[in-house]
Design a protein around this motif. Structure first.
Motif, PDB file in Angstrom:
ATOM      1  N   ILE A 109      20.239  -8.916  -1.365  1.00  0.00           N
ATOM      2  CA  ILE A 109      20.076  -8.147  -2.596  1.00  0.00           C
ATOM      3  C   ILE A 109      21.431  -7.640  -3.087  1.00  0.00           C
ATOM      4  CG2 ILE A 109      18.936  -6.170  -3.682  1.00  0.00           C
ATOM      5  CD1 ILE A 109      17.081  -8.452  -2.876  1.00  0.00           C
ATOM      6  N   PHE A 110      22.306  -7.246  -2.147  1.00  0.00           N
ATOM      7  CA  PHE A 110      23.664  -6.830  -2.519  1.00  0.00           C
ATOM      8  C   PHE A 110      24.377  -7.965  -3.253  1.00  0.00           C
ATOM      9  CE2 PHE A 110      24.532  -3.339   0.908  1.00  0.00           C
ATOM     10  CZ  PHE A 110      23.561  -2.544   0.318  1.00  0.00           C
ATOM     11  N   ILE A 111      24.199  -9.205  -2.763  1.00  0.00           N
ATOM     12  CA  ILE A 111      24.837 -10.366  -3.387  1.00  0.00           C
ATOM     13  C   ILE A 111      24.326 -10.541  -4.820  1.00  0.00           C
ATOM     14  CG2 ILE A 111      24.989 -12.887  -3.330  1.00  0.00           C
ATOM     15  CD1 ILE A 111      25.041 -12.701  -0.282  1.00  0.00           C
ATOM     16  N   ILE A 112      23.020 -10.362  -5.002  1.00  0.00           N
ATOM     17  CA  ILE A 112      22.429 -10.470  -6.337  1.00  0.00           C
ATOM     18  C   ILE A 112      23.020  -9.418  -7.261  1.00  0.00           C
ATOM     19  CG2 ILE A 112      20.299 -10.164  -7.672  1.00  0.00           C
ATOM     20  CD1 ILE A 112      18.767 -11.366  -5.312  1.00  0.00           C
ATOM     21  N   ILE A 113      23.134  -8.176  -6.762  1.00  0.00           N
ATOM     22  CA  ILE A 113      23.689  -7.085  -7.570  1.00  0.00           C
ATOM     23  C   ILE A 113      25.133  -7.382  -7.961  1.00  0.00           C
ATOM     24  CG2 ILE A 113      24.427  -4.658  -7.492  1.00  0.00           C
ATOM     25  CD1 ILE A 113      21.915  -4.099  -5.793  1.00  0.00           C
ATOM     26  N   MET A 114      25.940  -7.817  -6.985  1.00  0.00           N
ATOM     27  CA  MET A 114      27.348  -8.119  -7.259  1.00  0.00           C
ATOM     28  C   MET A 114      27.477  -9.234  -8.296  1.00  0.00           C
ATOM     29  SD  MET A 114      29.142  -6.134  -5.257  1.00  0.00           S
ATOM     30  CE  MET A 114      28.962  -5.226  -3.719  1.00  0.00           C
ATOM     31  N   THR A 115      26.622 -10.242  -8.198  1.00  0.00           N
ATOM     32  CA  THR A 115      26.681 -11.377  -9.114  1.00  0.00           C
ATOM     33  C   THR A 115      26.235 -10.979 -10.512  1.00  0.00           C
ATOM     34  OG1 THR A 115      26.228 -12.897  -7.282  1.00  0.00           O
ATOM     35  CG2 THR A 115      25.912 -13.751  -9.519  1.00  0.00           C
ATOM     36  N   LYS A 116      25.084 -10.310 -10.592  1.00  0.00           N
ATOM     37  CA  LYS A 116      24.531  -9.915 -11.889  1.00  0.00           C
ATOM     38  C   LYS A 116      25.442  -8.942 -12.622  1.00  0.00           C
ATOM     39  CE  LYS A 116      20.308 -11.787 -12.209  1.00  0.00           C
ATOM     40  NZ  LYS A 116      19.707 -12.400 -13.404  1.00  0.00           N
ATOM     41  N   MET A 117      26.083  -8.029 -11.902  1.00  0.00           N
ATOM     42  CA  MET A 117      26.932  -7.015 -12.525  1.00  0.00           C
ATOM     43  C   MET A 117      28.387  -7.444 -12.626  1.00  0.00           C
ATOM     44  SD  MET A 117      25.370  -3.414 -11.153  1.00  0.00           S
ATOM     45  CE  MET A 117      23.746  -2.891 -11.721  1.00  0.00           C
ATOM     46  N   LYS A 118      28.652  -8.702 -12.226  1.00  0.00           N
ATOM     47  CA  LYS A 118      29.993  -9.285 -12.365  1.00  0.00           C
ATOM     48  C   LYS A 118      31.085  -8.408 -11.750  1.00  0.00           C
ATOM     49  CE  LYS A 118      28.942 -11.940 -16.549  1.00  0.00           C
ATOM     50  NZ  LYS A 118      27.511 -11.677 -16.625  1.00  0.00           N
ATOM     51  N   VAL A 119      30.852  -7.981 -10.506  1.00  0.00           N
ATOM     52  CA  VAL A 119      31.840  -7.163  -9.799  1.00  0.00           C
ATOM     53  C   VAL A 119      33.029  -8.046  -9.423  1.00  0.00           C
ATOM     54  CG1 VAL A 119      32.280  -5.657  -7.818  1.00  0.00           C
ATOM     55  CG2 VAL A 119      30.005  -5.713  -8.871  1.00  0.00           C
ATOM     56  N   PRO A 120      34.263  -7.666  -9.821  1.00  0.00           N
ATOM     57  CA  PRO A 120      35.439  -8.459  -9.429  1.00  0.00           C
ATOM     58  C   PRO A 120      35.499  -8.657  -7.923  1.00  0.00           C
ATOM     59  CG  PRO A 120      36.043  -6.796 -11.045  1.00  0.00           C
ATOM     60  CD  PRO A 120      34.630  -6.504 -10.650  1.00  0.00           C
ATOM     61  N   ARG A 121      35.882  -9.845  -7.496  1.00  0.00           N
ATOM     62  CA  ARG A 121      35.870 -10.193  -6.068  1.00  0.00           C
ATOM     63  C   ARG A 121      36.665  -9.202  -5.228  1.00  0.00           C
ATOM     64  NH1 ARG A 121      32.377 -13.373  -3.125  1.00  0.00           N
ATOM     65  NH2 ARG A 121      33.425 -14.330  -1.363  1.00  0.00           N
ATOM     66  N   GLN A 122      37.815  -8.735  -5.740  1.00  0.00           N
ATOM     67  CA  GLN A 122      38.664  -7.838  -4.959  1.00  0.00           C
ATOM     68  C   GLN A 122      38.069  -6.431  -4.832  1.00  0.00           C
ATOM     69  OE1 GLN A 122      39.360  -8.982  -7.937  1.00  0.00           O
ATOM     70  NE2 GLN A 122      40.221  -7.396  -9.272  1.00  0.00           N
ATOM     71  N   LEU A 123      37.059  -6.108  -5.668  1.00  0.00           N
ATOM     72  CA  LEU A 123      36.426  -4.789  -5.606  1.00  0.00           C
ATOM     73  C   LEU A 123      35.097  -4.813  -4.845  1.00  0.00           C
ATOM     74  CD1 LEU A 123      37.008  -3.494  -9.259  1.00  0.00           C
ATOM     75  CD2 LEU A 123      38.321  -2.945  -7.198  1.00  0.00           C
TER      76      LEU A 123
END
Length: 325
Positions: free
Chosen positions: A85-99
């Motif tokens: 679910i964390f992966i889905i959140i990071m992907t959907k919200m376009k979190v920069p990889r370094q953050l």
């Protein structure tokens, strides 16, 4: 199991020290960890959990050792679903990889806090009345059925990033359009604005609450020892940040993980209901399922789920795998 207060203090102190180390290092320089770094940290945390379980067995007996390992494996498998679910959140919200590493650390800290609260509440409820096991058991059975329903309807994505709390926060608070590093708020012309990182933290925290509601009744179905419940949760969550970068792609291939978790939670739910029924003398001794059986069911289910998932997805393209979640 007799756990002295200083053992609790030492355990909490060590956990806090590890978290502070992570916060100080990542807070100064957010980065995407290398595969080598991830492998080292994940291996260390798994080894520490195994050594801890061996120590519990040595000092407190084989029964408590088995309870710890059963609890740790269950919590670890639930944490993997949490991680997805964390992966889905990071992907959907376009979190920069370094953050992403910083966001994950915050999510894991929130998970520890919420699970600590639910551990204390669960222990108090169990000590107050045995009928609570009926409640826990029924909730786990409901969760198991809900996991199967979600698996076939594929509705994890929307729930992860568009729950009621997130929608309310987006409507109510002023947000910047751009990321400001790891900062969750920033002042512009004297006015306080929230950054996309704050919204990510809200999303991670709200999902942590839901997972805590699942995981704590599940582990109390395996052991009544609050210390084992607490340490199993700590070890299951430590290293989760590095695991995110280490097996992010592999985790996506575990397409049958929700089915495996539903079997485990359903089994523990039945175990809790039978335990409560036995307590009130509604059924005989046959209803008490031993920890050896529980450990066997958990290990067998996880192994079968993993092997079946990898066999299913070994020759499938990534976009087709994605549609199975």
């Amino acid at each position: 199991m007799n756990v002295h207060y200083y053992t609790w203090l030492i355990t909490i102190a060590v956990m806090t020290a590890v978290l502070l180390f992570d916060i100080l290092v990542i807070g100064r320089k957010p980065h995407e960890p290398s595969m080598k770094e991830c492998t080292i940290f994940v291996s260390i945390y798994i080894a520490l959990a195994i050594f801890f379980g061996i120590g519990v067995t040595h000092f407190s007996g084989a029964q408590y050792g088995k309870e710890f390992f059963a609890g740790w494996l269950t919590e670890y498998s639930l944490s993997l679903d949490n991680l997805f679910i964390f992966i889905i959140i990071m992907t959907k919200m376009k979190v920069p990889r370094q953050l992403q590493q910083f966001a994950l650390l915050v999510g894991i800290i929130l998970a520890l806090v919420f699970r600590g609260i639910f551990i204390a509440l669960g222990k108090s409820m169990i000590e107050a009345a045995a009928w609570v096991f009926f409640l826990f058991g029924a909730y786990l059975l409901y969760t198991a059925l809900d996991l199967v329903k979600d698996y076939f309807e594929h509705d994890h994505d929307d729930e992860a990033t568009e729950n009621l709390l997130i929608r309310w926060v987006k409507r109510t608070l002023p947000f910047t359009d751009d990321w400001q590093g790891a900062k969750s708020t920033i002042k512009i012309d004297g006015k306080r604005f929230f950054t996309p990182m704050f919204l990510v933290i809200v999303a991670l925290g709200s999902t942590d609450v839901l997972f805590a509601l699942d995981s704590i009744p599940a582990i109390y179905g395996l052991t009544n020892e609050a210390y084992l419940v607490f340490t199993a949760n700590v070890f299951a969550l430590m290293g989760l940040r590095q695991l995110y970068f280490l097996i992010g792609g592999l985790l996506n291939k575990l397409v049958y993980l929700p089915i495996g978790l539903s079997i485990i939670l359903g089994f523990i739910g039945v175990k809790l209901v039978l335990h409560a029924a036995h307590h009130y003398h509604w059924v005989g001794d046959w209803a008490e399922i031993g920890i050896e059986v529980s450990l066997g069911v958990i290990i067998t289910t996880l192994l079968t789920t993993t092997v079946a998932s990898l066999l299913k997805t070994r020759n499938m393209p990534a976009d087709e795998i994605e549609t199975m979640h």
